[in-house]
Scaffold this motif. Structure first.
Motif, mmCIF file in Angstrom:
data_model
loop_
_atom_site.group_PDB
_atom_site.id
_atom_site.type_symbol
_atom_site.label_atom_id
_atom_site.label_comp_id
_atom_site.label_asym_id
_atom_site.label_seq_id
_atom_site.Cartn_x
_atom_site.Cartn_y
_atom_site.Cartn_z
ATOM 1 N N THR A 108 0.858 -1.196 0.000
ATOM 2 C CA THR A 108 0.000 0.000 0.000
ATOM 3 C C THR A 108 0.891 1.242 0.000
ATOM 4 O O THR A 108 2.079 1.170 0.362
ATOM 5 C CB THR A 108 -0.909 0.094 1.263
ATOM 6 N N GLY A 109 0.285 2.360 -0.348
ATOM 7 C CA GLY A 109 1.001 3.622 -0.315
ATOM 8 C C GLY A 109 1.293 4.034 1.124
ATOM 9 O O GLY A 109 2.338 4.635 1.411
ATOM 10 N N TYR A 110 0.379 3.699 2.003
ATOM 11 C CA TYR A 110 0.572 4.033 3.425
ATOM 12 C C TYR A 110 1.870 3.380 3.914
ATOM 13 O O TYR A 110 2.724 4.017 4.535
ATOM 14 C CB TYR A 110 -0.637 3.535 4.229
ATOM 15 N N ASN A 113 5.070 4.919 2.329
ATOM 16 C CA ASN A 113 5.481 6.161 2.992
ATOM 17 C C ASN A 113 6.112 5.881 4.351
ATOM 18 O O ASN A 113 7.110 6.501 4.723
ATOM 19 C CB ASN A 113 4.289 7.108 3.132
ATOM 20 N N HIS A 135 -0.220 14.258 3.532
ATOM 21 C CA HIS A 135 -1.106 13.135 3.838
ATOM 22 C C HIS A 135 -0.728 12.488 5.178
ATOM 23 O O HIS A 135 0.438 12.481 5.577
ATOM 24 C CB HIS A 135 -0.990 12.090 2.720
ATOM 25 N N SER A 137 -0.221 9.557 6.070
ATOM 26 C CA SER A 137 0.835 8.531 6.057
ATOM 27 C C SER A 137 2.224 9.174 6.116
ATOM 28 O O SER A 137 3.152 8.597 6.693
ATOM 29 C CB SER A 137 0.715 7.649 4.813
ATOM 30 N N ASP A 177 3.452 15.962 -0.380
ATOM 31 C CA ASP A 177 2.528 15.461 -1.398
ATOM 32 C C ASP A 177 2.859 16.208 -2.687
ATOM 33 O O ASP A 177 3.272 17.382 -2.634
ATOM 34 C CB ASP A 177 1.082 15.827 -1.054
ATOM 35 N N SER A 181 -4.064 15.703 -1.251
ATOM 36 C CA SER A 181 -5.186 14.774 -1.403
ATOM 37 C C SER A 181 -6.544 15.393 -1.093
ATOM 38 O O SER A 181 -7.552 14.944 -1.634
ATOM 39 C CB SER A 181 -4.964 13.545 -0.528
ATOM 40 N N ASP A 206 5.341 12.388 -2.698
ATOM 41 C CA ASP A 206 4.223 11.439 -2.714
ATOM 42 C C ASP A 206 3.282 11.852 -3.840
ATOM 43 O O ASP A 206 2.576 12.848 -3.735
ATOM 44 C CB ASP A 206 3.528 11.496 -1.347
ATOM 45 N N ALA A 208 0.679 10.157 -5.074
ATOM 46 C CA ALA A 208 -0.480 9.254 -5.072
ATOM 47 C C ALA A 208 -1.560 9.727 -6.046
ATOM 48 O O ALA A 208 -2.205 8.925 -6.718
ATOM 49 C CB ALA A 208 -1.053 9.153 -3.661
ATOM 50 N N MET A 236 7.277 8.406 -4.511
ATOM 51 C CA MET A 236 6.345 7.357 -4.109
ATOM 52 C C MET A 236 5.057 7.594 -4.878
ATOM 53 O O MET A 236 4.612 8.740 -5.006
ATOM 54 C CB MET A 236 6.071 7.456 -2.602
ATOM 55 N N THR A 238 1.032 5.617 -5.650
ATOM 56 C CA THR A 238 0.159 4.482 -5.356
ATOM 57 C C THR A 238 -0.364 3.894 -6.666
ATOM 58 O O THR A 238 -0.428 4.569 -7.693
ATOM 59 C CB THR A 238 -1.016 4.907 -4.461
ATOM 60 N N LYS A 241 -5.088 4.041 -7.220
ATOM 61 C CA LYS A 241 -5.918 5.195 -7.564
ATOM 62 C C LYS A 241 -6.028 5.229 -9.095
ATOM 63 O O LYS A 241 -6.791 4.442 -9.653
ATOM 64 C CB LYS A 241 -5.341 6.454 -6.931
ATOM 65 N N GLY A 247 -1.674 -1.238 -4.280
ATOM 66 C CA GLY A 247 -0.250 -1.247 -3.988
ATOM 67 C C GLY A 247 0.387 0.098 -4.291
ATOM 68 O O GLY A 247 -0.319 1.095 -4.531
HETATM 69 C C1 LIG Z 1 -1.339 11.481 -0.710
HETATM 70 C C2 LIG Z 1 -1.549 10.051 -0.332
HETATM 71 N N1 LIG Z 1 -0.490 9.305 -0.015
HETATM 72 C C3 LIG Z 1 -0.619 8.018 0.340
HETATM 73 C C4 LIG Z 1 -1.854 7.415 0.397
HETATM 74 C C5 LIG Z 1 -1.948 5.997 0.825
HETATM 75 O O1 LIG Z 1 -1.998 5.149 -0.281
HETATM 76 P P1 LIG Z 1 -2.716 3.749 -0.196
HETATM 77 O O2 LIG Z 1 -4.177 4.008 -0.272
HETATM 78 O O3 LIG Z 1 -2.175 2.962 -1.333
HETATM 79 O O4 LIG Z 1 -2.338 3.161 1.142
HETATM 80 C C6 LIG Z 1 -3.001 8.158 0.067
HETATM 81 C C7 LIG Z 1 -4.373 7.638 0.061
HETATM 82 O O5 LIG Z 1 -4.802 6.619 0.287
HETATM 83 C C8 LIG Z 1 -2.845 9.513 -0.303
HETATM 84 O O6 LIG Z 1 -3.906 10.265 -0.596
#
Ligand SMILES: Cc1ncc(COP(=O)(O)O)c(C=O)c1O
Length: 387
Positions: A108-110, A113, A135, A137, A177, A181, A206, A208, A236, A238, A241, A247
């Motif tokens: 995951t992106g979370y 990060n 964000h 994360s 970011d 977001s 980031d 995403a 980074m 994601t 989306k 992932g």
């Molecule tokens: C800016 C940003 N970074 C990271 C994430 C986390 O990514 P993921 O949903 O793949 O965990 C999100 C949203 O979910 C996001 O909006």
């Protein structure tokens, strides 16, 4: 009630009293503009499926083929025995696509990060410089590090410059970011890069919400701003989306990525994603690179929405991306407008504190290339009716 539950129950009551209880909506159909939500047909502006790929037949077929050929799970972490050929191919393809030397994929992106910033900045001699609207994360990642933390006002490059100039940290990491977001605006990436160069800092971006949507062939926000891959930059993005699957990946220099592979806890101590996901993402990348029409259509919808909302009593925040936030201010106003839209068959998420600063509750209108101009016109008409 068990005695250990009673403090939680009191806190849940406080959330409810402040109007901050959140609730999930159950989708009874796949992600798309037209969805069945708890049995009710809705036109949705609530997903991050910006290119409309989440239910693309070729990607769905690739996922199924990936599962047939490679099984359901990876079985282990990448370093122990879970690094399968589709993972390796995806890393290579993502590196080629973004122009960086090397990539690692994450579940995951979370997690991605959480893996990056605390691995670069570890001790009290190091410092992290973060945009205030980053964000959650990225904020959590900074908390995991023992480095000093500096948060600069949103997009304020003069404030960032002052903080960097005053810092004697051994390792400096600027984190932002690319597309914010909840605001949809783009970070001043060129200035961030210049400051990183001037103060010899890492720049962790980031993307995403920009990957797949922004830049030539959807390469992302850095490419959109003309910033070439550089060894001091870690990107980074994601894959759940715009890419429509799930992932994330981190791209960087050969050395930076090798270091993350060796040391990043969020990479080392977790099971690798199912390989079928990598097979599906590879198909998605093909479509992202080839299908310029999706991005052009999305841009047209963004212009249509902004023009249509110009006369409303509420302000759309400045944004050239698929995230178009309508600022309401107070929580109850945002909820009332969301409910009014809901009654008209339109689903738009209301975003309240703590996700956004107090007093800035908003509707987060999220556009997708899968929307039609008629869908956007329906949303504009409904907003005008309620103005
Ligand atoms: C800016 C940003 N970074 C990271 C994430 C986390 O990514 P993921 O949903 O793949 O965990 C999100 C949203 O979910 C996001 O909006």
């Amino acid at each position: 009630m068990c005695s250990c539950e009673s403090p939680l129950s009191a806190r849940l009551r406080q959330l409810a009293d402040a109007g901050l209880t959140r609730r999930r909506r159950r989708l009874d159909s796949p992600t798309a503009p037209r969805v069945l939500v708890e049995g009710q047909e809705m036109l949705a502006f609530a997903s991050n499926d910006y290119l409309g790929l989440a239910n693309h037949p070729d990607i769905v077929a690739a996922l199924a083929r990936g599962a047939r050929e490679w099984g359901a799970g990876s079985g282990a972490s990448h370093l122990v025995g879970g690094h399968l050929q589709p993972h390796a191919t995806l890393e290579k393809r993502l590196a080629e696509f973004t122009g960086f030397a090397r990539c690692l994929t994450f579940s995951t992106g979370y997690l991605a990060n959480l893996a990056v910033t605390p691995t670069l900045a570890t001790g009290r001699d190091d410092a992290i410089f973060a945009d205030r609207l980053n964000h959650a994360s990225l904020i959590d990642a900074a908390q995991l590090s023992r480095a000093r933390q500096h948060r600069y006002p949103h997009g304020d490059m003069a404030a960032l410059e002052r903080l960097l100039a005053a810092s004697a940290a051994k390792t400096k990491v600027i984190v932002s970011d690319a597309v914010f977001s909840m605001d949809g605006d783009l970070a001043p990436l060129a200035q961030l890069f210049q400051l990183a160069e001037r103060f010899d800092a890492w720049l962790v971006i980031d993307d995403a919400h920009g990957f797949g949507v922004m830049g030539p062939k959807g390469r992302g926000s850095l490419a959109h701003c003309g910033i070439p891959p550089h060894p001091r930059v870690l990107l980074m993005a994601t894959l759940g989306k715009a890419a429509g699957v799930g992932g994330a990946f981190v791209a960087g220099s050969e050395i930076a990525i090798e270091y993350l592979l060796q040391k990043a806890r969020g990479y080392v101590f977790t099971t690798a994603q199912p390989p079928a996901i990598a097979v599906a993402v590879l198909k998605s990348l093909e479509i992202i690179a080839a299908d310029e029409a999706r991005r052009a259509h999305l841009q047209a919808l963004i212009q249509q929405l902004r023009a249509g909302c110009a006369a409303l009593p509420w302000r759309l925040l400045p944004s050239e991306t698929a995230i178009q936030p309508l600022l309401l201010g107070e929580n109850d106003k945002a909820i009332a407008l969301m409910q009014g839209l809901w009654r008209r068959g339109l689903w738009v998420a209301a975003i309240r504190p703590p996700t956004v600063p107090p007093g800035t509750a908003r509707l987060r209108i999220s556009l997708s290339a899968a929307h039609s101009a008629a869908d956007v016109a329906r949303l504009i008409d409904a907003l005008r009716e309620m103005a």
